[in-house]
Design a protein around this motif. Structure first.
Motif, mmCIF file in Angstrom:
data_model
loop_
_atom_site.group_PDB
_atom_site.id
_atom_site.type_symbol
_atom_site.label_atom_id
_atom_site.label_comp_id
_atom_site.label_asym_id
_atom_site.label_seq_id
_atom_site.Cartn_x
_atom_site.Cartn_y
_atom_site.Cartn_z
ATOM 1 N N ILE A 131 0.900 -1.125 -0.117
ATOM 2 C CA ILE A 131 0.018 0.014 0.006
ATOM 3 C C ILE A 131 0.827 1.144 -0.187
ATOM 4 O O ILE A 131 1.864 1.379 0.793
ATOM 5 C CB ILE A 131 -0.972 0.136 1.390
ATOM 6 C CG1 ILE A 131 -1.823 -1.097 1.388
ATOM 7 C CG2 ILE A 131 -1.723 1.342 1.153
ATOM 8 C CD1 ILE A 131 -2.617 -1.155 2.670
ATOM 9 N N GLU A 132 0.521 2.207 -0.787
ATOM 10 C CA GLU A 132 1.167 3.602 -0.685
ATOM 11 C C GLU A 132 0.473 4.326 0.132
ATOM 12 O O GLU A 132 -0.688 4.738 0.126
ATOM 13 C CB GLU A 132 1.022 4.227 -2.118
ATOM 14 C CG GLU A 132 1.881 5.513 -2.234
ATOM 15 C CD GLU A 132 1.991 6.175 -3.647
ATOM 16 O OE1 GLU A 132 2.522 7.447 -3.655
ATOM 17 O OE2 GLU A 132 1.733 5.315 -4.550
ATOM 18 N N PRO A 133 1.181 4.747 1.544
ATOM 19 C CA PRO A 133 0.469 5.304 2.451
ATOM 20 C C PRO A 133 0.091 6.877 2.204
ATOM 21 O O PRO A 133 0.694 7.468 1.293
ATOM 22 C CB PRO A 133 1.241 5.418 3.624
ATOM 23 C CG PRO A 133 2.639 5.307 2.922
ATOM 24 C CD PRO A 133 2.492 4.479 1.795
ATOM 25 N N VAL A 134 -0.850 7.397 2.903
ATOM 26 C CA VAL A 134 -1.309 8.707 2.768
ATOM 27 C C VAL A 134 -0.520 9.451 3.995
ATOM 28 O O VAL A 134 -0.854 8.814 5.144
ATOM 29 C CB VAL A 134 -2.703 8.961 2.742
ATOM 30 C CG1 VAL A 134 -3.164 10.475 3.136
ATOM 31 C CG2 VAL A 134 -3.212 8.345 1.577
ATOM 32 N N ILE A 135 0.047 10.573 3.870
ATOM 33 C CA ILE A 135 0.622 11.275 4.924
ATOM 34 C C ILE A 135 -0.180 12.512 5.330
ATOM 35 O O ILE A 135 -0.511 13.157 4.416
ATOM 36 C CB ILE A 135 2.147 11.640 4.681
ATOM 37 C CG1 ILE A 135 3.183 10.608 4.091
ATOM 38 C CG2 ILE A 135 2.639 12.432 5.908
ATOM 39 C CD1 ILE A 135 3.614 9.626 4.833
ATOM 40 N N GLN A 136 -0.373 12.726 6.635
ATOM 41 C CA GLN A 136 -1.154 13.711 7.234
ATOM 42 C C GLN A 136 -0.344 14.603 8.309
ATOM 43 O O GLN A 136 -0.237 13.705 9.149
ATOM 44 C CB GLN A 136 -2.552 13.300 7.573
ATOM 45 C CG GLN A 136 -3.289 14.365 8.542
ATOM 46 C CD GLN A 136 -4.244 15.117 7.669
ATOM 47 O OE1 GLN A 136 -4.505 14.945 6.779
ATOM 48 N NE2 GLN A 136 -4.918 16.135 8.450
ATOM 49 N N ILE A 137 -0.181 15.633 8.154
ATOM 50 C CA ILE A 137 0.639 16.532 9.037
ATOM 51 C C ILE A 137 -0.357 17.351 9.818
ATOM 52 O O ILE A 137 -1.304 18.154 9.408
ATOM 53 C CB ILE A 137 1.734 17.300 8.613
ATOM 54 C CG1 ILE A 137 2.850 16.428 7.993
ATOM 55 C CG2 ILE A 137 2.352 17.996 9.728
ATOM 56 C CD1 ILE A 137 3.846 17.195 7.156
ATOM 57 N N SER A 138 -0.623 17.032 11.251
ATOM 58 C CA SER A 138 -1.833 17.911 11.842
ATOM 59 C C SER A 138 -1.150 18.467 13.259
ATOM 60 O O SER A 138 -0.051 18.139 13.803
ATOM 61 C CB SER A 138 -2.651 16.800 12.388
ATOM 62 O OG SER A 138 -3.266 15.963 11.432
ATOM 63 N N GLU A 139 -2.049 19.664 13.610
ATOM 64 C CA GLU A 139 -1.560 20.178 15.016
ATOM 65 C C GLU A 139 -2.492 19.476 15.776
ATOM 66 O O GLU A 139 -3.757 19.370 15.780
ATOM 67 C CB GLU A 139 -1.698 21.615 14.782
ATOM 68 C CG GLU A 139 -1.467 22.547 16.217
ATOM 69 C CD GLU A 139 -1.859 23.977 15.943
ATOM 70 O OE1 GLU A 139 -1.722 24.233 14.915
ATOM 71 O OE2 GLU A 139 -1.853 24.556 17.167
ATOM 72 N N GLY A 178 -0.050 17.870 3.973
ATOM 73 C CA GLY A 178 0.257 16.468 3.564
ATOM 74 C C GLY A 178 1.742 16.252 3.459
ATOM 75 O O GLY A 178 2.766 16.894 3.990
ATOM 76 N N GLY A 179 2.199 15.142 2.899
ATOM 77 C CA GLY A 179 3.493 14.667 2.639
ATOM 78 C C GLY A 179 4.392 15.452 1.766
ATOM 79 O O GLY A 179 5.675 15.622 2.249
ATOM 80 N N ALA A 180 3.881 15.952 0.838
ATOM 81 C CA ALA A 180 4.550 16.840 -0.235
ATOM 82 C C ALA A 180 4.686 18.219 0.335
ATOM 83 O O ALA A 180 3.667 18.690 0.811
ATOM 84 C CB ALA A 180 3.814 16.906 -1.410
ATOM 85 N N PRO A 181 5.836 18.930 0.136
ATOM 86 C CA PRO A 181 5.954 20.267 0.915
ATOM 87 C C PRO A 181 4.780 21.224 0.130
ATOM 88 O O PRO A 181 4.732 21.247 -1.099
ATOM 89 C CB PRO A 181 7.181 20.940 0.411
ATOM 90 C CG PRO A 181 8.040 19.353 0.233
ATOM 91 C CD PRO A 181 7.212 18.359 -0.220
ATOM 92 N N GLY A 182 4.014 21.865 1.075
ATOM 93 C CA GLY A 182 3.290 22.904 0.420
ATOM 94 C C GLY A 182 1.801 22.303 0.166
ATOM 95 O O GLY A 182 0.841 23.011 -0.345
ATOM 96 N N SER A 183 1.695 20.835 0.116
ATOM 97 C CA SER A 183 0.420 20.371 -0.226
ATOM 98 C C SER A 183 -0.653 20.478 0.904
ATOM 99 O O SER A 183 -0.416 20.538 2.089
ATOM 100 C CB SER A 183 0.737 18.825 -0.533
ATOM 101 O OG SER A 183 1.116 18.232 0.770
#
Lengths: 107, 107
Positions: free
Chosen positions: A96-104, B52-57
């Motif tokens: 699986i290609e993961p989805v990255i989520q960056i959160s506060e 997201g994982g890509a900068p600025g996404s």
């Protein structure tokens, strides 16, 4: 975790033909990432998908891994130099290609 | 949270034209849900999507809310009778239809 911390979620979307080795992930991958990133990691959690909102439905995500950092700088400075090595481990436990989520963290 | 607990994630997918009032969500919605479900809730977290994982996404999810329960039974017995009232509050803070993920805490 504390309000204002950065949570990086790695979400593995489920689908027919996809597989995910949760034992390898919990026992090998997580400790490898923890070793590489060291003190930058303020917490780590792993969840295994059981189902969706509708009864009997497939979980949207086969698994979710979450890492907590003090700040965006701390995440980028620790993860960036190790990203290649971490991503190279993925074929050992999933296709699986993961989805990255960056959160506060709010609450 | 402890291994074996049930984590119910409510994920709000981001898209153009979608909005999400994180202040209302944190200050009104979460406490309403906590009041309705009472002791069945063993923990609650909220995160605001930053990227997201890509900068600025764009973040895949505008926000994520997570509730922890001792067991699937505890979730279903506490959430089921209150689901309608909880869902009726959604238009007060978003026009996004959330994705529900039910998971087992592994780490």
């Amino acid at each position: 975790m504390k309000k204002g911390m950065i949570k990086v979620s790695v979400l593995y979307p489920n689908a027919k033909g996809k597989n995910f080795d949760i034992d390898y992930y919990c026992n090998q991958h997580v400790s490898m990432v923890a070793g590489l990133l060291g003190d930058a990691i303020k917490g780590a959690t792993v969840e295994k998908g059981l189902g969706g909102g509708a009864p009997g439905s497939m979980a949207t995500f086969a698994a979710m891994g979450n890492l907590y950092f003090e700040s965006m700088d701390s995440f980028q400075n620790s993860f960036g130099p190790n990203a290649e090595q971490i991503m190279a481990d993925l074929p050992n436990f999933t296709n699986i290609e993961p989805v990255i989520q960056i959160s506060e963290v709010m609450v």
